[in-house]
Design a protein around this motif. Structure first.
Motif, PDB file in Angstrom:
ATOM      1  N   THR A 120      46.534  37.392  54.150  1.00 52.53           N
ATOM      2  CA  THR A 120      47.168  37.502  52.832  1.00 52.53           C
ATOM      3  C   THR A 120      46.133  37.597  51.718  1.00 52.53           C
ATOM      4  O   THR A 120      46.474  37.512  50.537  1.00 52.53           O
ATOM      5  CB  THR A 120      48.079  36.281  52.584  1.00 52.53           C
ATOM      6  OG1 THR A 120      47.349  35.087  52.880  1.00 52.53           O
ATOM      7  CG2 THR A 120      49.318  36.345  53.462  1.00 52.53           C
ATOM      8  N   TYR A 121      44.883  37.773  52.085  1.00 55.13           N
ATOM      9  CA  TYR A 121      43.814  37.963  51.106  1.00 55.13           C
ATOM     10  C   TYR A 121      43.510  39.449  50.920  1.00 55.13           C
ATOM     11  O   TYR A 121      43.648  40.243  51.854  1.00 55.13           O
ATOM     12  CB  TYR A 121      42.523  37.278  51.559  1.00 55.13           C
ATOM     13  CG  TYR A 121      42.515  35.779  51.437  1.00 55.13           C
ATOM     14  CD1 TYR A 121      41.984  35.151  50.312  1.00 55.13           C
ATOM     15  CD2 TYR A 121      43.029  34.983  52.452  1.00 55.13           C
ATOM     16  CE1 TYR A 121      41.957  33.766  50.206  1.00 55.13           C
ATOM     17  CE2 TYR A 121      43.013  33.598  52.360  1.00 55.13           C
ATOM     18  CZ  TYR A 121      42.474  33.003  51.230  1.00 55.13           C
ATOM     19  OH  TYR A 121      42.455  31.635  51.131  1.00 55.13           O
ATOM     20  N   TYR A 175      43.503  35.762  46.762  1.00 54.27           N
ATOM     21  CA  TYR A 175      44.646  35.298  47.540  1.00 54.27           C
ATOM     22  C   TYR A 175      45.916  35.545  46.742  1.00 54.27           C
ATOM     23  O   TYR A 175      46.122  34.965  45.676  1.00 54.27           O
ATOM     24  CB  TYR A 175      44.505  33.813  47.849  1.00 54.27           C
ATOM     25  CG  TYR A 175      45.669  33.234  48.611  1.00 54.27           C
ATOM     26  CD1 TYR A 175      45.870  33.551  49.952  1.00 54.27           C
ATOM     27  CD2 TYR A 175      46.574  32.375  47.986  1.00 54.27           C
ATOM     28  CE1 TYR A 175      46.930  33.019  50.660  1.00 54.27           C
ATOM     29  CE2 TYR A 175      47.644  31.843  48.685  1.00 54.27           C
ATOM     30  CZ  TYR A 175      47.825  32.166  50.017  1.00 54.27           C
ATOM     31  OH  TYR A 175      48.880  31.644  50.713  1.00 54.27           O
ATOM     32  N   LYS A 176      46.755  36.472  47.245  1.00 52.83           N
ATOM     33  CA  LYS A 176      47.998  36.850  46.578  1.00 52.83           C
ATOM     34  C   LYS A 176      47.736  37.163  45.106  1.00 52.83           C
ATOM     35  O   LYS A 176      46.890  37.988  44.786  1.00 52.83           O
ATOM     36  CB  LYS A 176      49.046  35.754  46.773  1.00 52.83           C
ATOM     37  CG  LYS A 176      49.426  35.547  48.234  1.00 52.83           C
ATOM     38  CD  LYS A 176      50.508  34.501  48.413  1.00 52.83           C
ATOM     39  CE  LYS A 176      50.874  34.359  49.881  1.00 52.83           C
ATOM     40  NZ  LYS A 176      51.910  33.329  50.120  1.00 52.83           N
ATOM     41  N   ASN A 177      48.432  36.474  44.204  1.00 53.43           N
ATOM     42  CA  ASN A 177      48.251  36.757  42.773  1.00 53.43           C
ATOM     43  C   ASN A 177      47.419  35.699  42.064  1.00 53.43           C
ATOM     44  O   ASN A 177      47.464  35.574  40.839  1.00 53.43           O
ATOM     45  CB  ASN A 177      49.618  36.875  42.081  1.00 53.43           C
ATOM     46  CG  ASN A 177      50.403  38.077  42.577  1.00 53.43           C
ATOM     47  OD1 ASN A 177      49.832  39.152  42.779  1.00 53.43           O
ATOM     48  ND2 ASN A 177      51.700  37.902  42.778  1.00 53.43           N
ATOM     49  N   GLU A 178      46.674  34.946  42.852  1.00 53.93           N
ATOM     50  CA  GLU A 178      45.879  33.872  42.253  1.00 53.93           C
ATOM     51  C   GLU A 178      44.548  34.406  41.699  1.00 53.93           C
ATOM     52  O   GLU A 178      44.228  35.585  41.811  1.00 53.93           O
ATOM     53  CB  GLU A 178      45.628  32.778  43.290  1.00 53.93           C
ATOM     54  CG  GLU A 178      46.904  32.066  43.716  1.00 53.93           C
ATOM     55  CD  GLU A 178      46.620  30.880  44.638  1.00 53.93           C
ATOM     56  OE1 GLU A 178      45.433  30.535  44.810  1.00 53.93           O
ATOM     57  OE2 GLU A 178      47.589  30.310  45.171  1.00 53.93           O
ATOM     58  N   GLU A 179      43.790  33.498  41.116  1.00 52.99           N
ATOM     59  CA  GLU A 179      42.519  33.858  40.483  1.00 52.99           C
ATOM     60  C   GLU A 179      41.535  34.423  41.512  1.00 52.99           C
ATOM     61  O   GLU A 179      41.501  34.011  42.657  1.00 52.99           O
ATOM     62  CB  GLU A 179      41.916  32.617  39.816  1.00 52.99           C
ATOM     63  CG  GLU A 179      40.674  32.899  38.993  1.00 52.99           C
ATOM     64  CD  GLU A 179      40.175  31.654  38.281  1.00 52.99           C
ATOM     65  OE1 GLU A 179      39.049  31.696  37.734  1.00 52.99           O
ATOM     66  OE2 GLU A 179      40.904  30.630  38.268  1.00 52.99           O
ATOM     67  N   GLU A 180      40.723  35.383  41.061  1.00 53.75           N
ATOM     68  CA  GLU A 180      39.731  35.995  41.945  1.00 53.75           C
ATOM     69  C   GLU A 180      38.625  35.005  42.323  1.00 53.75           C
ATOM     70  O   GLU A 180      38.236  34.163  41.532  1.00 53.75           O
ATOM     71  CB  GLU A 180      39.097  37.206  41.247  1.00 53.75           C
ATOM     72  CG  GLU A 180      40.076  38.338  40.986  1.00 53.75           C
ATOM     73  CD  GLU A 180      39.454  39.473  40.221  1.00 53.75           C
ATOM     74  OE1 GLU A 180      40.029  40.574  40.226  1.00 53.75           O
ATOM     75  OE2 GLU A 180      38.383  39.275  39.595  1.00 53.75           O
ATOM     76  N   ILE A 181      38.151  35.149  43.556  1.00 55.36           N
ATOM     77  CA  ILE A 181      37.045  34.328  44.047  1.00 55.36           C
ATOM     78  C   ILE A 181      35.838  35.240  44.197  1.00 55.36           C
ATOM     79  O   ILE A 181      35.874  36.212  44.953  1.00 55.36           O
ATOM     80  CB  ILE A 181      37.382  33.700  45.420  1.00 55.36           C
ATOM     81  CG1 ILE A 181      38.674  32.883  45.350  1.00 55.36           C
ATOM     82  CG2 ILE A 181      36.219  32.859  45.924  1.00 55.36           C
ATOM     83  CD1 ILE A 181      39.219  32.515  46.717  1.00 55.36           C
ATOM     84  N   ARG A 182      34.778  34.930  43.479  1.00 54.23           N
ATOM     85  CA  ARG A 182      33.565  35.742  43.559  1.00 54.23           C
ATOM     86  C   ARG A 182      32.697  35.285  44.730  1.00 54.23           C
ATOM     87  O   ARG A 182      32.460  34.103  44.904  1.00 54.23           O
ATOM     88  CB  ARG A 182      32.769  35.672  42.259  1.00 54.23           C
ATOM     89  CG  ARG A 182      33.493  36.340  41.107  1.00 54.23           C
ATOM     90  CD  ARG A 182      32.554  36.706  39.980  1.00 54.23           C
ATOM     91  NE  ARG A 182      33.231  37.564  39.015  1.00 54.23           N
ATOM     92  CZ  ARG A 182      33.298  38.882  39.095  1.00 54.23           C
ATOM     93  NH1 ARG A 182      32.703  39.497  40.094  1.00 54.23           N
ATOM     94  NH2 ARG A 182      33.937  39.582  38.177  1.00 54.23           N
TER      95      ARG A 182
END
Length: 227
Positions: A136-137, A148-155
């Motif tokens: 789901t990423y 992850y879905k509509n959450e904040e981006e992970i750099r």
């Protein structure tokens, strides 16, 4: 007219800078030399180089501080650190702030050129890569972003991104540890099985919201991404 690859060289040792610049220009690179970190930062903003070669110990702004600031503007430009420091903690710090390679002084010009070409070829692959769905990423390899879905981006750091990209390309198969150290990252001088496990642990934490994703440690061989 052929467009030359532009390299920004930040090095305060005049003789080493001269030799390095001359050697790279003889290989058809266009090199801009800066004698300290402050000048290098301005040169980066003005000239948009293709790759950076940064000495760690420089006056006014050291190479690590310079790299941190540059990463605020550009997540993908390749960075090679030059340094006389060889402690593992210094190497890890350099990679954690976004460095792509690390060359210990004294070094051969041939080795520097090989590493430059290696990073430039990886960057070309990066540009041509599409977004990848991992469970789901969504993984944007060129931008080194995991979402992850509509959450904040992970750099992700450069090494985390390349590690995940290769794990995905070999998903459900074992990715050999030696391949990662020697082929993917260019050398294994500083990285051991233990330090590699640190990167794997970081990726596991960033992928933990999808329980169907696992990164297994296959003892004595390498790692396996199960999706």
């Amino acid at each position: 007219m052929e467009n030359k690859i532009k390299i920004l060289l930040a090095e305060d040792e005049t003789s080493l800078a001269y030799i390095t610049k001359e050697s790279l220009e003889s290989r058809n690179f266009k090199v801009q030399h800066c004698e300290n970190g402050e000048i290098a930062l301005q040169a980066f903003k003005n000239n948009k180089p293709d790759l950076l070669v940064l000495d760690v110990m420089m006056p006014k702004k050291d190479g690590f501080s310079l790299a941190k600031e540059i990463r605020n503007f550009d997540d993908t430009i390749p960075i090679i650190f030059l340094t006389a420091k060889s402690q593992t903690k210094d190497v890890v710090e350099g990679f954690s702030i976004g460095g792509n390679d690390y060359l210990k002084k004294p070094f051969s010009m041939e080795e520097l050129i090989v590493r430059i070409n290696n990073l430039l070829s990886r960057k070309k692959v990066q540009k041509n890569s599409e977004k990848i769905e991992i469970g789901t990423y969504t993984f944007d390899f060129p931008k080194q972003i995991l979402k992850y879905k509509n959450e904040e981006e992970i750099r992700l750091t450069h090494r985390e991104a390349h590690l995940l990209f290769n794990l995905y390309n070999n998903r459900n198969k074992v990715l050999d540890r030696t391949y990662i150290l020697e082929k993917l990252w260019g050398h294994d001088d500083f990285f051991t099985a233990r330090s590699m496990d640190v990167f794997i642990t970081k990726l596991r934490k960033k992928l933990k919201k999808d329980e169907s994703i696992q990164i297994l440690n296959v003892r004595g061989f390498g790692y396996k991404l199960i999706v």
